[in-house]
Design an enzyme around this catalytic site. Structure first.
Site, PDB file in Angstrom:
ATOM      1  CB  THR A 119     -13.736 -35.357 -33.608  1.00  0.00           C
ATOM      2  OG1 THR A 119     -14.251 -36.189 -34.368  1.00  0.00           O
ATOM      3  CG2 THR A 119     -14.859 -34.015 -33.441  1.00  0.00           C
ATOM      4  CE1 TYR A 143     -19.608 -35.999 -32.096  1.00  0.00           C
ATOM      5  CE2 TYR A 143     -18.740 -36.478 -34.366  1.00  0.00           C
ATOM      6  CZ  TYR A 143     -18.366 -36.498 -32.869  1.00  0.00           C
ATOM      7  OH  TYR A 143     -17.702 -36.888 -32.006  1.00  0.00           O
TER       8      TYR A 143
HETATM    9  N1  LIG Z   1     -16.210 -43.271 -32.275  1.00  0.00           N
HETATM   10  C1  LIG Z   1     -14.701 -42.779 -33.137  1.00  0.00           C
HETATM   11  O1  LIG Z   1     -14.595 -43.350 -34.137  1.00  0.00           O
HETATM   12  C2  LIG Z   1     -14.979 -41.364 -32.202  1.00  0.00           C
HETATM   13  C3  LIG Z   1     -13.647 -39.929 -33.029  1.00  0.00           C
HETATM   14  C4  LIG Z   1     -14.194 -38.878 -33.226  1.00  0.00           C
HETATM   15  C5  LIG Z   1     -14.796 -38.548 -31.383  1.00  0.00           C
HETATM   16  N2  LIG Z   1     -14.847 -39.373 -30.256  1.00  0.00           N
HETATM   17  C6  LIG Z   1     -15.169 -38.826 -29.582  1.00  0.00           C
HETATM   18  O2  LIG Z   1     -14.851 -40.003 -28.344  1.00  0.00           O
HETATM   19  C7  LIG Z   1     -16.414 -39.899 -27.181  1.00  0.00           C
HETATM   20  C8  LIG Z   1     -16.537 -41.095 -26.789  1.00  0.00           C
HETATM   21  O3  LIG Z   1     -16.974 -41.888 -28.664  1.00  0.00           O
HETATM   22  P1  LIG Z   1     -17.787 -43.286 -28.572  1.00  0.00           P
HETATM   23  O4  LIG Z   1     -17.533 -43.846 -29.891  1.00  0.00           O
HETATM   24  O5  LIG Z   1     -16.591 -43.969 -27.400  1.00  0.00           O
HETATM   25  O6  LIG Z   1     -19.403 -43.663 -27.855  1.00  0.00           O
HETATM   26  P2  LIG Z   1     -20.318 -43.673 -27.162  1.00  0.00           P
HETATM   27  O7  LIG Z   1     -21.257 -43.681 -27.331  1.00  0.00           O
HETATM   28  O8  LIG Z   1     -19.165 -45.606 -26.814  1.00  0.00           O
HETATM   29  O9  LIG Z   1     -19.454 -42.860 -25.585  1.00  0.00           O
HETATM   30  C9  LIG Z   1     -20.804 -42.207 -24.559  1.00  0.00           C
HETATM   31  C10 LIG Z   1     -20.976 -42.460 -23.809  1.00  0.00           C
HETATM   32  O10 LIG Z   1     -21.325 -41.482 -23.060  1.00  0.00           O
HETATM   33  C11 LIG Z   1     -22.347 -41.573 -22.443  1.00  0.00           C
HETATM   34  N3  LIG Z   1     -23.046 -39.816 -22.161  1.00  0.00           N
HETATM   35  C12 LIG Z   1     -23.464 -39.266 -23.010  1.00  0.00           C
HETATM   36  N4  LIG Z   1     -24.789 -38.192 -23.159  1.00  0.00           N
HETATM   37  C13 LIG Z   1     -24.324 -37.970 -21.979  1.00  0.00           C
HETATM   38  C14 LIG Z   1     -24.478 -37.462 -20.942  1.00  0.00           C
HETATM   39  N5  LIG Z   1     -25.889 -36.583 -20.721  1.00  0.00           N
HETATM   40  N6  LIG Z   1     -24.329 -37.327 -19.520  1.00  0.00           N
HETATM   41  C15 LIG Z   1     -23.675 -38.480 -19.323  1.00  0.00           C
HETATM   42  N7  LIG Z   1     -23.155 -39.648 -19.856  1.00  0.00           N
HETATM   43  C16 LIG Z   1     -23.168 -39.611 -21.409  1.00  0.00           C
HETATM   44  C17 LIG Z   1     -23.045 -42.505 -23.161  1.00  0.00           C
HETATM   45  O11 LIG Z   1     -23.516 -43.473 -22.337  1.00  0.00           O
HETATM   46  C18 LIG Z   1     -21.833 -43.257 -23.839  1.00  0.00           C
HETATM   47  O12 LIG Z   1     -21.544 -44.207 -22.894  1.00  0.00           O
HETATM   48  C19 LIG Z   1     -17.517 -39.528 -27.944  1.00  0.00           C
HETATM   49  O13 LIG Z   1     -16.559 -38.023 -27.046  1.00  0.00           O
HETATM   50  C20 LIG Z   1     -17.622 -38.450 -29.441  1.00  0.00           C
HETATM   51  O14 LIG Z   1     -17.661 -37.678 -29.075  1.00  0.00           O
HETATM   52  C21 LIG Z   1     -15.588 -40.657 -31.032  1.00  0.00           C
END
Ligand SMILES: NC(=O)c1ccc[n+]([C@@H]2O[C@H](COP(=O)([O-])OP(=O)(O)OC[C@H]3O[C@@H](n4cnc5c(N)ncnc54)[C@H](O)[C@@H]3O)[C@@H](O)[C@H]2O)c1
Length: 330
Positions: A119, A143
């Site tokens: 990120t 985070y």
């Molecule tokens: N949304 C954004 O703008 C953004 C920006 C930068 C980085 N990210 C990164 O992208 C990734 C996905 O983000 P997102 O927005 O799709 O989030 P999200 O919460 O929609 O998806 C995360 C998924 O991980 C699963 N999860 C969480 N803890 C878990 C565990 N202990 N074991 C198994 N599964 C688990 C959740 O059930 C969920 O399906 C993350 O790693 C986040 O840090 C997101």
């Protein structure tokens, strides 16, 4: 013939599900590994679903052994930066402990290369207008530090054990693929575009504009919004490159073209033809004035660029929240 198998942790979440769609469209066989703590069974429809926690070493290792993936994409994480300030422990547990478990499972079963969701939050306060991958990393919240720590772990495993990994540092993921029944469905929702759309749909009273006195073109914060399908496409390219034997790399993923909160609000009114109920508040602690990607490296080395503009992002998010989301989540 079924294509190479890609194991996608967190594949039932927002970005993960859109990436599973893109991987399936590219001919890969998708296996999702997700605890469903924040993900949705309805999103895990592009391949098999293995329900499990990334901290459950035995289960994760058994799933990697059973499917022998050609590569792994690791999305599973806790994502709310604000919550991580109040309660960092689970963030370290999942975002750092989960990566430790994943790296051990990979090492035990043939070392498939890994694409990791990092990120722009690992950079912290920006020192220049558009951030490239060499920008110093000084995260502003736990985070961001958990993602930074995970990057270090990947780096050390590369040096010591030859584990290849590519880290994709996303800027602000937004938009949806309503025609495939996918979109953002977070609880709580903290991202600007869905929150503004909720205000239009009457699911919230108003959209809050935090701060109008930043050193930006109109005083409101500037962010680099990238369509989730463009992100998904970058993952497919990163996976392909690793499977073909390419080196692990770091890539920023953004458009390189920031939009201010006021510009987003105006675009939402333009695209939907509705008036956005808006309230003005002061600055929120921890918000940088502007966070914009320099994504030249991804363009050069992955042949990737963000194809969809802000209006396309908003149109897809609007269709998702107004029409499709209520049917997928009645
Ligand atoms: N949304 C954004 O703008 C953004 C920006 C930068 C980085 N990210 C990164 O992208 C990734 C996905 O983000 P997102 O927005 O799709 O989030 P999200 O919460 O929609 O998806 C995360 C998924 O991980 C699963 N999860 C969480 N803890 C878990 C565990 N202990 N074991 C198994 N599964 C688990 C959740 O059930 C969920 O399906 C993350 O790693 C986040 O840090 C997101």
């Amino acid at each position: 013939m079924a294509g190479e198998t890609i194991l996608v942790t967190g594949g039932a979440g927002y970005i993960g599900a859109h990436t599973c769609l893109a991987l399936a469209q590219a001919g890969f066989t998708v296996v999702v590994y997700d605890s469903l703590v924040h993900g949705h069974r309805a999103f895990a429809k592009f391949g098999a679903l293995e329900v499990g926690d990334v901290r459950d070493r035995e289960r994760l290792s058994a799933v990697v052994a059973a499917h022998q993936p050609a590569a792994i994409v690791h999305f599973a994480a806790l994502i709310e930066a604000g919550v991580s300030v109040r309660d960092p422990a689970p963030f370290y547990d999942v975002n750092v402990g989960g990566v430790a478990a994943l790296l051990d499972a990979a090492r035990a079963h043939g070392q498939p290369p890994i694409v990791f969701s990092s990120t722009c939050a690992t950079y912290g306060a920006p020192l220049q207008a558009a951030l490239d991958e060499t920008h110093p990393q000084q995260p502003l919240n736990p985070y961001g530090w958990t993602k930074f720590a995970a990057e270090r772990m990947f780096a050390d495993h590369a040096t010591a054990y030859g584990q290849r990994s590519t880290w994709l540092r996303y800027f602000n993921a937004a938009g949806a693929a309503p025609e495939h029944g996918l979109g953002e469905h977070h609880d709580p929702e903290t991202h600007a575009i869905p929150l503004a759309i909720f205000a239009l749909l009457g699911r919230r009273d108003a959209f809050t504009l935090f701060g109008e006195d930043y050193d930006t073109r109109d005083g409101s914060c500037v962010r680099d919004y990238i369509h989730v399908l463009d992100l998904a496409d970058a993952h497919v390219r990163a996976v392909r490159r690793l499977i073909d034997g390419g080196p692990g790399e770091i890539f920023n993923l953004g458009t390189g073209d920031g939009a201010s909160v006021k510009e987003v609000a105006a675009a939402i009114e333009r695209v939907t033809g509705r008036v956005l109920p808006l309230v003005r508040a002061g600055r929120r602690p921890g918000d940088s004035a502007a966070l914009v990607a320099n994504a030249a490296k991804a363009r050069r080395e992955l042949g990737w660029r963000a194809e969809r503009n802000l209006d396309a992002i908003i149109q897809s998010a609007w269709t998702w929240h107004a029409e499709v989301e209520p049917k997928v989540f009645p």
